[in-house]
Design a protein around this motif. Structure first.
Motif, PDB file in Angstrom:
ATOM      1  N   SER A 278       9.185  17.832  -0.341  1.00 40.59           N
ATOM      2  CA  SER A 278       8.273  17.177   0.368  1.00 40.59           C
ATOM      3  C   SER A 278       7.779  15.994  -0.299  1.00 40.59           C
ATOM      4  O   SER A 278       6.885  15.295   0.312  1.00 40.59           O
ATOM      5  N   ARG A 279       8.365  15.412  -1.121  1.00 39.17           N
ATOM      6  CA  ARG A 279       8.013  14.249  -1.802  1.00 39.17           C
ATOM      7  C   ARG A 279       8.192  12.971  -0.962  1.00 39.17           C
ATOM      8  O   ARG A 279       9.231  13.128  -0.122  1.00 39.17           O
ATOM      9  N   PRO A 280       7.570  11.961  -1.183  1.00 40.60           N
ATOM     10  CA  PRO A 280       8.027  10.714  -0.118  1.00 40.60           C
ATOM     11  C   PRO A 280       9.039  10.157  -0.632  1.00 40.60           C
ATOM     12  O   PRO A 280       9.587   9.979  -1.772  1.00 40.60           O
TER      13      PRO A 280
ATOM     14  N   TYR B 269       0.826  -1.255   0.031  1.00 43.30           N
ATOM     15  CA  TYR B 269      -0.230   0.008   0.097  1.00 43.30           C
ATOM     16  C   TYR B 269       0.801   1.280   0.029  1.00 43.30           C
ATOM     17  O   TYR B 269       1.720   1.416   0.579  1.00 43.30           O
ATOM     18  N   THR B 270       0.512   2.389  -0.795  1.00 42.81           N
ATOM     19  CA  THR B 270       1.197   3.525  -0.932  1.00 42.81           C
ATOM     20  C   THR B 270      -0.031   4.445  -0.762  1.00 42.81           C
ATOM     21  O   THR B 270      -0.922   4.618  -1.337  1.00 42.81           O
ATOM     22  N   PHE B 271       0.506   5.684   0.295  1.00 44.86           N
ATOM     23  CA  PHE B 271      -0.331   6.795   0.341  1.00 44.86           C
ATOM     24  C   PHE B 271       0.017   7.933  -0.693  1.00 44.86           C
ATOM     25  O   PHE B 271       1.113   8.535  -0.600  1.00 44.86           O
TER      26      PHE B 271
ATOM     27  N   LEU C  26       6.297   8.867   8.911  1.00 51.30           N
ATOM     28  CA  LEU C  26       6.734   7.567   8.227  1.00 51.30           C
ATOM     29  C   LEU C  26       5.454   6.870   7.886  1.00 51.30           C
ATOM     30  O   LEU C  26       4.488   6.621   8.639  1.00 51.30           O
ATOM     31  N   TYR C  27       5.239   6.251   6.690  1.00 56.91           N
ATOM     32  CA  TYR C  27       4.205   5.667   6.304  1.00 56.91           C
ATOM     33  C   TYR C  27       4.815   4.029   6.147  1.00 56.91           C
ATOM     34  O   TYR C  27       6.028   3.685   5.553  1.00 56.91           O
ATOM     35  N   TYR C  28       3.757   3.031   6.506  1.00 55.26           N
ATOM     36  CA  TYR C  28       4.330   1.408   6.466  1.00 55.26           C
ATOM     37  C   TYR C  28       2.935   0.804   6.049  1.00 55.26           C
ATOM     38  O   TYR C  28       2.055   1.331   5.878  1.00 55.26           O
TER      39      TYR C  28
END
Lengths: 159, 164
Positions: B41-43, A75-77, B79-81
């Motif tokens: 600001s990009r991931p 999954y990616t936001f 952080l996104y997981y």
């Protein structure tokens, strides 16, 4: 005045943009800075980088048994707007090659692949900031084999 | 003059190439600065790990713990997981399947053990020393439990937090 086209061409990065105190600042210098920012828009962000090994045993007609999970997903936001996905698949050492592979993005088929692997673009329009699932799946023929694939899937914003 | 705000920065393409006779305006300068802020600001993809969903893997032969040190600029990050895993109806399986726990810098941040429904989320994390220590682990699980799945982590700089 003209527009930047971050995704309109391969773009270039001009490193000669440092101003010495005695230099005269002009429009060309500003345009170089602007084009340099457009160059970085083209960078890709990764959603999946995986090695996927699947053992298969022939079973009832057209229903092979899987010794390993048949999918890899993440999954990616993603922000709202248009995204260009670049999908690479390739086979490893073991691969039997008798399968149909597919990549889906947000539930939509992005590409299929097989023994030859793939290098595919897929344009995805996201309606708003939300989680988007990317899935690589293999469907084996009814034979005993080992499939092993490498997946590299990334995206970049289209502006 | 104001500071670049990473949370609100946008990328402007229209009108950003000046003709030789055009006047440099504050709006142009602001757009140029915001273009840089938007890029910042990009991931950033930090780390991913595919722990195979394999029938012979039990805790005795488990792939966890897995440890990694990831370079990441000092500062505050979001952080996104993502942890995902599934298998089809013809997969030969036994026992229970769980995701691992995720710890950062020695602190548990995501509990995956006990869960097999795919999960994703985000949290704020302070990074110090230009690195984070990631650990995937599973304690107190049965020997027939399978700890597996595809785990990915990426980061976005927090607004206004720009460190050199």
């Amino acid at each position: 005045m003209a527009d930047l086209t971050p995704n309109g061409s391969t773009g270039t990065f001009e490193p000669a943009c440092w101003m010495n105190p005695e230099d005269t600042f002009n429009h060309a210098d500003l345009n170089t800075l602007a084009e340099n920012t457009a160059f970085f828009v083209q960078e890709y962000s990764e959603v999946m980088s995986a090695y996927h090994k699947v053992g298969i045993m022939a079973g009832a007609p057209n229903r092979p048994n899987y010794l390993d999970g048949d999918t890899v997903s993440s999954y990616t936001f993603l922000a709202g707007g248009t995204h260009q996905f670049l999908i690479y698949t390739s086979q490893g050492h073991y691969s039997g090659g008798k399968y149909i592979g597919s990549v889906t993005i947000d539930g939509t088929l992005a590409c299929t692949f097989g023994a030859a692997g793939t290098s595919s673009f897929f344009t995805f329009v996201n309606t708003g900031p939300r989680w988007v699932q990317t899935t690589a799946q293999v469907v084996s023929f009814d034979i005993t084999q080992t499939i092993d694939n490498y997946y590299s899937i990334s995206y970049r914003r289209m502006l | 003059m104001g500071d670049i705000n990473l949370a609100t920065a946008s990328f402007t393409s229209v009108g950003m190439i000046l003709a030789g006779t055009e006047t440099l305006t504050s709006a142009y300068g602001s757009n140029l600065a915001n273009n840089v802020g938007w890029l910042l600001s990009r991931p950033i993809s930090l780390w991913s790990c595919n722990i195979p969903i394999r029938y012979e893997d039990t805790k005795l032969g488990s792939s966890v713990p897995i440890e990694a040190t990831i370079p990441l600029q000092t500062g505050t990050w979001t952080l996104y997981y993502s942890m995902t895993g599934s298998y089809n109806a013809k997969y030969i399986h036994y026992g229970d399947y769980y995701f691992p726990n995720i710890s950062l810098d020695g602190s548990l941040v995501v509990t995956g053990v006990g869960t097999w429904v795919s999960m994703a989320g985000s949290f704020t994390w302070p990074v110090d020393g230009h690195k984070i220590e990631i650990e995937l682990s599973a304690d107190d699980v049965a020997d027939t439990d399978h700890i597996c799945g595809y785990i990915s982590i990426y980061g976005v700089r927090n607004a206004g937090d720009i460190h050199t």
